[in-house]
Every structure is written in C-alpha cells, then in structure tokens.
Design an enzyme around this catalytic site. Structure first.
Site, PDB file in Angstrom:
ATOM      1  N   TRP A   1      -3.499  -2.280  -2.023  1.00  0.00           N
ATOM      2  CA  TRP A   1      -3.402  -4.215  -1.835  1.00  0.00           C
ATOM      3  C   TRP A   1      -4.053  -5.318  -1.117  1.00  0.00           C
ATOM      4  O   TRP A   1      -3.243  -4.842  -0.506  1.00  0.00           O
ATOM      5  CB  TRP A   1      -1.478  -4.313  -1.828  1.00  0.00           C
ATOM      6  CG  TRP A   1      -1.464  -5.667  -2.045  1.00  0.00           C
ATOM      7  CD1 TRP A   1      -0.339  -5.914  -3.448  1.00  0.00           C
ATOM      8  CD2 TRP A   1      -0.821  -6.832  -1.303  1.00  0.00           C
ATOM      9  NE1 TRP A   1       0.523  -7.690  -3.722  1.00  0.00           N
ATOM     10  CE2 TRP A   1      -0.489  -8.059  -1.593  1.00  0.00           C
ATOM     11  CE3 TRP A   1      -1.368  -7.005   0.063  1.00  0.00           C
ATOM     12  CZ2 TRP A   1      -0.158  -9.151  -2.282  1.00  0.00           C
ATOM     13  CZ3 TRP A   1      -1.031  -8.459   0.092  1.00  0.00           C
ATOM     14  CH2 TRP A   1      -0.070  -9.746  -0.505  1.00  0.00           C
TER      15      TRP A   1
ATOM     16  N   CYS B   1       0.413  -1.030   0.077  1.00  0.00           N
ATOM     17  CA  CYS B   1       0.060  -0.298  -0.222  1.00  0.00           C
ATOM     18  C   CYS B   1       1.339   1.572   0.154  1.00  0.00           C
ATOM     19  O   CYS B   1       1.997   1.075   1.213  1.00  0.00           O
ATOM     20  CB  CYS B   1      -0.687  -0.062   0.994  1.00  0.00           C
ATOM     21  SG  CYS B   1      -2.201  -1.409   1.371  1.00  0.00           S
TER      22      CYS B   1
ATOM     23  N   ARG C   1       5.614  -0.191  -4.796  1.00  0.00           N
ATOM     24  CA  ARG C   1       5.194  -1.294  -3.167  1.00  0.00           C
ATOM     25  C   ARG C   1       3.749  -2.132  -3.897  1.00  0.00           C
ATOM     26  O   ARG C   1       3.670  -3.302  -3.055  1.00  0.00           O
ATOM     27  CB  ARG C   1       4.541  -0.909  -2.249  1.00  0.00           C
ATOM     28  CG  ARG C   1       5.726   0.985  -2.379  1.00  0.00           C
ATOM     29  CD  ARG C   1       4.846   2.218  -0.981  1.00  0.00           C
ATOM     30  NE  ARG C   1       4.934   1.350   0.191  1.00  0.00           N
ATOM     31  CZ  ARG C   1       5.987   1.122   1.510  1.00  0.00           C
ATOM     32  NH1 ARG C   1       6.269   1.831   1.093  1.00  0.00           N
ATOM     33  NH2 ARG C   1       5.037   1.320   2.771  1.00  0.00           N
TER      34      ARG C   1
ATOM     35  N   GLU D   1      17.462 -18.058  -3.747  1.00  0.00           N
ATOM     36  CA  GLU D   1      16.731 -16.836  -4.582  1.00  0.00           C
ATOM     37  C   GLU D   1      16.369 -17.119  -5.880  1.00  0.00           C
ATOM     38  O   GLU D   1      16.055 -16.000  -6.738  1.00  0.00           O
ATOM     39  CB  GLU D   1      18.499 -16.072  -4.861  1.00  0.00           C
ATOM     40  CG  GLU D   1      18.713 -14.773  -5.026  1.00  0.00           C
ATOM     41  CD  GLU D   1      17.303 -13.935  -4.534  1.00  0.00           C
ATOM     42  OE1 GLU D   1      16.638 -13.168  -4.639  1.00  0.00           O
ATOM     43  OE2 GLU D   1      16.809 -14.118  -3.487  1.00  0.00           O
TER      44      GLU D   1
ATOM     45  N   LYS E   1       6.040  -4.480  -2.626  1.00  0.00           N
ATOM     46  CA  LYS E   1       7.518  -4.167  -2.196  1.00  0.00           C
ATOM     47  C   LYS E   1       8.539  -4.596  -0.439  1.00  0.00           C
ATOM     48  O   LYS E   1       9.635  -5.030  -0.297  1.00  0.00           O
ATOM     49  CB  LYS E   1       8.523  -3.681  -3.316  1.00  0.00           C
ATOM     50  CG  LYS E   1       9.910  -2.623  -2.953  1.00  0.00           C
ATOM     51  CD  LYS E   1      10.614  -3.599  -3.765  1.00  0.00           C
ATOM     52  CE  LYS E   1      12.022  -3.744  -3.261  1.00  0.00           C
ATOM     53  NZ  LYS E   1      13.137  -4.672  -4.195  1.00  0.00           N
TER      54      LYS E   1
ATOM     55  N   HIS F   1      16.251 -38.232  -1.806  1.00  0.00           N
ATOM     56  CA  HIS F   1      14.858 -38.227  -0.637  1.00  0.00           C
ATOM     57  C   HIS F   1      13.395 -37.427  -1.578  1.00  0.00           C
ATOM     58  O   HIS F   1      13.019 -37.698  -0.409  1.00  0.00           O
ATOM     59  CB  HIS F   1      15.281 -37.998   0.446  1.00  0.00           C
ATOM     60  CG  HIS F   1      16.268 -38.031   1.145  1.00  0.00           C
ATOM     61  ND1 HIS F   1      17.063 -39.663   1.423  1.00  0.00           N
ATOM     62  CD2 HIS F   1      18.194 -37.976   0.531  1.00  0.00           C
ATOM     63  CE1 HIS F   1      18.245 -39.716   1.838  1.00  0.00           C
ATOM     64  NE2 HIS F   1      18.955 -38.225   1.634  1.00  0.00           N
TER      65      HIS F   1
ATOM     66  N   LYS G   1      13.658 -15.673  -7.638  1.00  0.00           N
ATOM     67  CA  LYS G   1      13.496 -14.425  -8.742  1.00  0.00           C
ATOM     68  C   LYS G   1      12.744 -15.548  -9.563  1.00  0.00           C
ATOM     69  O   LYS G   1      11.900 -14.302 -10.665  1.00  0.00           O
ATOM     70  CB  LYS G   1      14.871 -14.109  -9.194  1.00  0.00           C
ATOM     71  CG  LYS G   1      15.826 -13.803  -8.384  1.00  0.00           C
ATOM     72  CD  LYS G   1      15.347 -12.165  -8.189  1.00  0.00           C
ATOM     73  CE  LYS G   1      14.249 -11.738  -7.415  1.00  0.00           C
ATOM     74  NZ  LYS G   1      14.320 -11.705  -5.821  1.00  0.00           N
TER      75      LYS G   1
ATOM     76  N   GLU H   1       8.914 -15.341  -8.782  1.00  0.00           N
ATOM     77  CA  GLU H   1       8.194 -13.977  -8.926  1.00  0.00           C
ATOM     78  C   GLU H   1       7.651 -13.301  -9.625  1.00  0.00           C
ATOM     79  O   GLU H   1       6.645 -12.678 -10.178  1.00  0.00           O
ATOM     80  CB  GLU H   1       9.314 -13.186  -7.660  1.00  0.00           C
ATOM     81  CG  GLU H   1       9.403 -13.350  -6.304  1.00  0.00           C
ATOM     82  CD  GLU H   1      10.463 -12.154  -6.042  1.00  0.00           C
ATOM     83  OE1 GLU H   1      10.268 -11.861  -4.945  1.00  0.00           O
ATOM     84  OE2 GLU H   1      11.658 -11.672  -7.058  1.00  0.00           O
TER      85      GLU H   1
ATOM     86  N   ASN I   1      -2.550   2.133   5.571  1.00  0.00           N
ATOM     87  CA  ASN I   1      -1.466   0.944   5.231  1.00  0.00           C
ATOM     88  C   ASN I   1      -1.261   0.276   6.557  1.00  0.00           C
ATOM     89  O   ASN I   1      -1.037   1.191   7.614  1.00  0.00           O
ATOM     90  CB  ASN I   1      -0.314   1.674   5.129  1.00  0.00           C
ATOM     91  CG  ASN I   1       0.614   0.395   4.448  1.00  0.00           C
ATOM     92  OD1 ASN I   1       0.411  -0.704   4.566  1.00  0.00           O
ATOM     93  ND2 ASN I   1       2.160   0.918   4.523  1.00  0.00           N
ATOM     94  N   GLY I   2      -1.701  -0.856   6.485  1.00  0.00           N
ATOM     95  CA  GLY I   2      -1.507  -1.926   7.759  1.00  0.00           C
ATOM     96  C   GLY I   2      -2.714  -2.663   7.683  1.00  0.00           C
ATOM     97  O   GLY I   2      -3.839  -2.795   6.962  1.00  0.00           O
TER      98      GLY I   2
END
Length: 609
Positions: free
Chosen positions: A74, A2, A27, A482, A604, A505, A486, A489, A100-101
């Site tokens: 968001w 947000c 964001r 990582e 973000k 395994h 990427k 995402e 925001n929150g």
C-alpha cells in the site's frame, strides 16, 4: 497496511505465498510481488494492481523454489509502480526483503549508501534501503547482516529477508508492526497477520517488539534485541480457515453485516453469569479500583473512535465518571491530565493501529491503567495492555468495519454496566432493564436484516447523489459519524456528519434540492427536536431519509423516506440504528460499481502514523 508472507518447506513456495497474499487482501494494497532463491541468485517478480496480475508473471515452471517471500504494498513512499513494489533486492541481487512500516531516516541512509558505496537505487521507496543495508553487511550470515542493518534504522517495521547463499532460511524482524510465525511440520511460515497462514497451520508464535526470528523448514528460533534466544509459548488459533471465506455472499462486507446477530450474541452472552452479573473476562477491576478512577480516556481511530463516542455517553450515564474521547493521532500531542487514577481505554479492531498503540504507551508511561477493547487476540495493543476485553467478532475481512463496530458497542455497554453496578451509581431495576434490552438485540438485528430489500431499493434511488449529510442528536450523533464513514469508505461519495443542533451554525447553507440528508431520530428524549431539524432541512428542498423507532411515524410525515428500527430503549438504539446505514452504504457502492471489500486508498490495519 501491507501484507507479508514467507514460506519455507518442501513444497512449491510460490503457491503458498500467493494464497497467503490473497488472504491478506483486506489489509489494502496497490501492487504485489514475490522473491525466490533460484540457482544461486534471487529472482523477483512484481506487478501493479491485483494479485492476479502477479500470478500471470510467475506461471513459468522454472520460477520455483521451496522458500520465498511475498508482499502486497500500500503506497506510502513513491507511487504504486512496479519499480516501487516489493520485494526489493540489493545491487548484487543476492538479497531480497519485504517490509511493512516506515523507515523514518531512509533519506539519510539512502544518501550515505549512494555517496559512500556508489549504490544505485531503482525505486522511490524507503524500503529499498533495507535491502542495500543488509547486502552491505552480508558476509555469509544473514542473521548478523539483518541485525546490523536494523541498528541503522529508525521507524516502524516488520521485515522478512532471504539470501541466495542461504536458501535454507528466512530471517525476519519486528518493531512496531505486526508479525507472526506459523508452525508447521516440515514447513514454517512468516506473515503479518494470522489469516495468511490459517489454511495451513493452527499454531503460531506471536513475535514481540524488537525480536528477530529465523525460520528453517524444521525449526523456528526467536531472538531478543540482545541476541538471546527466547522461549515463546505456542499460541493456538481458534479461528477456522473457512471463517475468512465469503461463503455464498458476493462480498465479505455483506457476509459480515449478516453475521452481526451471531457475534453480538456471543460477545454478550459469554460475559454474563447465571445471576445476571457481568464478568469482564480475566479483568480484575475491584470496587476500590473503579472508585479511584477520577477520569477515563477513550482513544481510538476511525470506526473504533465512533464506537468510543457512544461508549463515552454510555459510561458517563451508567458509571458517573467523566470520560474524554480523543482521536489517537491527536491524543499524544495534547497536554492530557493522566496519572495512576486514570483509566485509559484503547479501542482497535486489529489491535495493531500504530497511533492508538503509541497513545497507549504514552498513557501507560504516566501511570494510567490500560484497558483495551480489541478483536485480534494476541495483537500488539492486547499484549501491551493491563487488561484486555475481546469483542469476539471473529475475522473481519472487509476493509469497511461492520461487525467489529457493533461488538465494540456491546463491550462499551458491558463496561458501563459493570462499572455502574460496582460503583452503585445505577439501581438494579435500571441495570436489569438495560441488560434485557441487550439480550434482545440479536433478534432485533435479524428483523432489520429482513428489511434489506427496502433499503436496497432506496440505494437504487439515491446512489447518484454526490453529497450526503448524516445528522443526529445525543447517541445518534456518534452513529451518524459511523454511517457517514461507511458511505464514503466504499462508495467514494462525499459524506459529512454533524450534530443536528449545529446545522444552523453554517451547514444548513449547503442544503438544497440536490442534497440528501440521512436523519437519525432514535432518541426519545430528543425526538421532537430532531423532527424540527428535519422540517428545517425539508424547507430548503433537501431530500431526507429519516430513521426512527417503530411507531414514531411523525418522522415519515416530514421525510421523503423512512426506515424504522425495532422498539428499544434509547441507550441501546445505536446498535440497531447502524445496521440500516451499513446496508445502505453497501448497496449504494454496489450500484456505483465500486470495489466494496477493497476500497481504493484504504487499508484494514493502519500500522503507520
């Protein structure tokens, strides 16, 4: 997560707010809105989707004011619909808020307002209760009404409010969500992050937890939770507005990939003395301090957690201190063994990641010394830490982190070298060798970037794969996580990372001719074992892209394709190995037509738990 922007001055507020919201797109958001006080009431416009959809709704000349608030949402409570978009107003339409929150007790407040006062709600959100609470307590004093409303609220929030009867002010309040006030001449801003106001101001106030701020066009007054005025030092922003521009690149992510040689060099060289010794900025960590640490915890989320996976191995190897790493959202619910001989390292790009912040507070309350590795100067995590080590990556706009990750790795190496040399657990020859290898990294990263076209061609051949595995051993294992992140995402491909030794395994059962595996084999000590793992995968007809150091041509013989990174010691290979994986993810997403800088459902800065 947000974005909030508020403007008060003498100019057209809607233009300044829209520009600020666009600078907060990184964001993450799925709707946007703006509220202005006009002719004795609050006018609100909202739109689902991109900000350009909102712009088409506010183009009329009469929708104008010199004060207003805006928001990119968001979705958390309620789907991304126009009704759920911010700003929210009260029933009388004389109050509007952006938030925001998360308000944890919103259901209780909602039921109370509906039952006792007959308030009818228009949205499914937790945020709408804030507007009605302020409206309930409003009697001509917006500041007093906001303070009364906040007293009823539990959770994390940054809230900005305006009132039709007081069009000369904006009132904002902060609890566990970022908020800054931009200082202008004849105008002022409120925002959830510095880039929103960087085009117009270079000085800001960093609003602390449980503080309220009142903005007029000529003044900014900050109050603590007891209503006392707070004298706050001005924070001068060193970033330039063009640092948050794409320049000639098609996407911020590609620009930030190509900025890595520069930011790696700056993060490293700004911490080296002429004699080769390391200075950790203003951190005063004595030999006695370091020798008293009996355990180190590294806590982070997402990409920062993956940097911590590498950091754990590096610090243990160099400083010979046991290191545990944990996902921040899990750390607080474990029975961790923390005391005043514990070093707690928090890693966060934004410095506002709420799970990491709460884990930090928990560790600090039990006596741990807090060292944060962050990119955002003056962020919440930085301000609540005992020591701060900045990554010097500059503004990172793309949601998928690239340069923040590699500079976090550099910080991990510097911390490991500093602690190891101070403790005497590494000899000077090894110290000098690692340091020389770190100094060579910017040039070697540039060399990898020169091979971008080859990786781009690979992406064209493999972008149709719906399932991709990343494997590695040792330090390569952390990098595999990582690389996998990427890819998932920004391309939305189902991607999975696993330590290569774990393949037999269970996971190898999934390997067939439709499977793509990216196999990292940059660790000399584990190279032969990785070659064996690749042969096992190829025996199941899976396609393999091998990644190794130059000269290790065996990987090419057992893989379908090979990518090579410049020769280096094993310890620093993660910095080089991740670059091709970033480039691959970028071009796969490009081939699939995905929104690279603003992937769906992601933000973000994750400022809720």
């Amino acid at each position: 997560m947000c974005g909030i922007v508020g403007y008060i001055g003498t100019d057209h507020a809607k233009e300044k707010i829209i520009d600020g919201l666009k600078r907060l797109e990184y964001r993450g958001y799925d709707s946007a809105g703006i509220a202005l006080p006009i002719n004795g009431s609050i006018e609100i416009r909202k739109a689902v989707g991109e900000i350009k959809n909102l712009e088409s709704k506010i183009s009329e000349a009469e929708f104008d004011s010199s004060v207003g608030i805006g928001h990119t949402r968001w979705a958390t409570h309620g789907k991304p619909t126009e009704a759920n978009a911010h700003p929210h107003g009260n029933m009388e339409q004389n109050i509007a808020i952006v938030h925001n929150g998360i308000i944890e007790n919103y259901q209780e407040i909602r039921e109370w307002l509906a039952t006792e006062y007959g308030i009818k709600f228009k949205s499914e959100t937790d945020s709408e209760v804030i507007a009605h609470l302020i409206g309930l307590y409003y009697d001509g004093d917006l500041l007093a009404a906001v303070n009364k409303a906040v007293a009823e609220m539990k959770g994390a929030y940054a809230v900005a409010a305006i009132a039709a009867e007081e069009p000369d002010k904006i009132v904002a309040v902060r609890k566990d969500a970022p908020l800054v006030a931009g200082i202008g001449k004849g105008f002022n801003f409120i925002a959830s992050d510095i880039p929103a106001v960087l085009k117009y101001v270079q000085d800001v106030y960093l609003i602390e937890n449980n503080e309220t701020v009142v903005l007029t066009k000529d003044n900014i007054v900050i109050y603590d939770e007891n209503g006392n005025t707070v004298k706050r030092d001005v924070y001068p922003v060193e970033w330039k507005a063009d640092a948050a521009d794409k320049a000639d690149y098609d996407h911020f992510m590609l620009k930030e990939i190509h900025e890595q040689p520069k930011v790696i060099r700056e993060t490293l060289m700004n911490r080296l003395n002429e004699d080769g010794s390391i200075r950790l900025d203003d951190i005063s960590m004595t030999k006695e301090d370091i020798e008293n640490f009996n355990k180190i915890y590294i806590v982070a989320c997402g990409t920062a957690y993956h940097a911590g996976l590498v950091g754990k191995m590096v610090i243990e190897r160099m400083a010979k201190i046991p290191v545990e790493i944990d996902v921040a959202s899990e750390f607080r619910y474990r029975d961790t063994f923390i005391d005043d001989n514990t070093l707690f390292i928090a890693i966060s790009q934004s410095g506002e990641t709420l799970d990491t912040l709460e884990a930090l507070r928990d560790a600090k309350s039990r006596g741990a010394r807090i060292l944060s590795v962050v990119n955002a100067v003056g962020s919440s995590i930085a301000r609540e830490s005992d020591d701060v080590f900045y990554t010097l990556a500059g503004p990172e706009i793309a949601v998928a982190s690239t340069k923040a990750y590699t500079t976090q790795l550099i910080c991990m190496y510097l911390i490991g070298l500093y602690m190891g040399s101070t403790r005497g657990t590494m000899d000077k020859e090894y110290y000098d060798r690692v340091l020389d290898e770190l100094k060579a990294l910017p040039g070697k990263v540039e060399k990898i970037l020169y091979s971008e076209e080859k990786i781009k061609d690979m992406a064209k051949r493999y972008h149709f794969n719906d399932h991709v595995f990343f494997i590695g051993r040792g330090l390569d294992s952390g990098v595999s996580y990582e690389g996998s992140l990427k890819l998932k995402e920004i391309s939305y491909i189902h991607s999975f990372a696993i330590a290569a030794g774990e393949l037999k395994h269970g996971t190898i059962a999934l390997m067939d001719s439709e499977t793509l595996v990216v196999a990292l084999a940059t660790q000399d000590i584990l190279y032969d074992k990785m070659v064996s793992n690749i042969e096992e995968i190829r025996a199941r007809d899976a396609h393999v892209i091998g990644l190794a150091k130059e000269g290790r041509t065996e990987v090419e013989k057992v893989s379908n394709e090979a990518i090579y990174i410049p020769e280096c010691i094993d310890e620093v290979a993660p910095v080089l190995a991740v670059i091709p994986l970033q480039i691959f993810a970028y071009y796969v997403a490009l081939e699939r037509g995905c929104s690279i800088d603003k992937p769906k459902n992601l933000a973000k800065s994750v400022t809720v738990e």
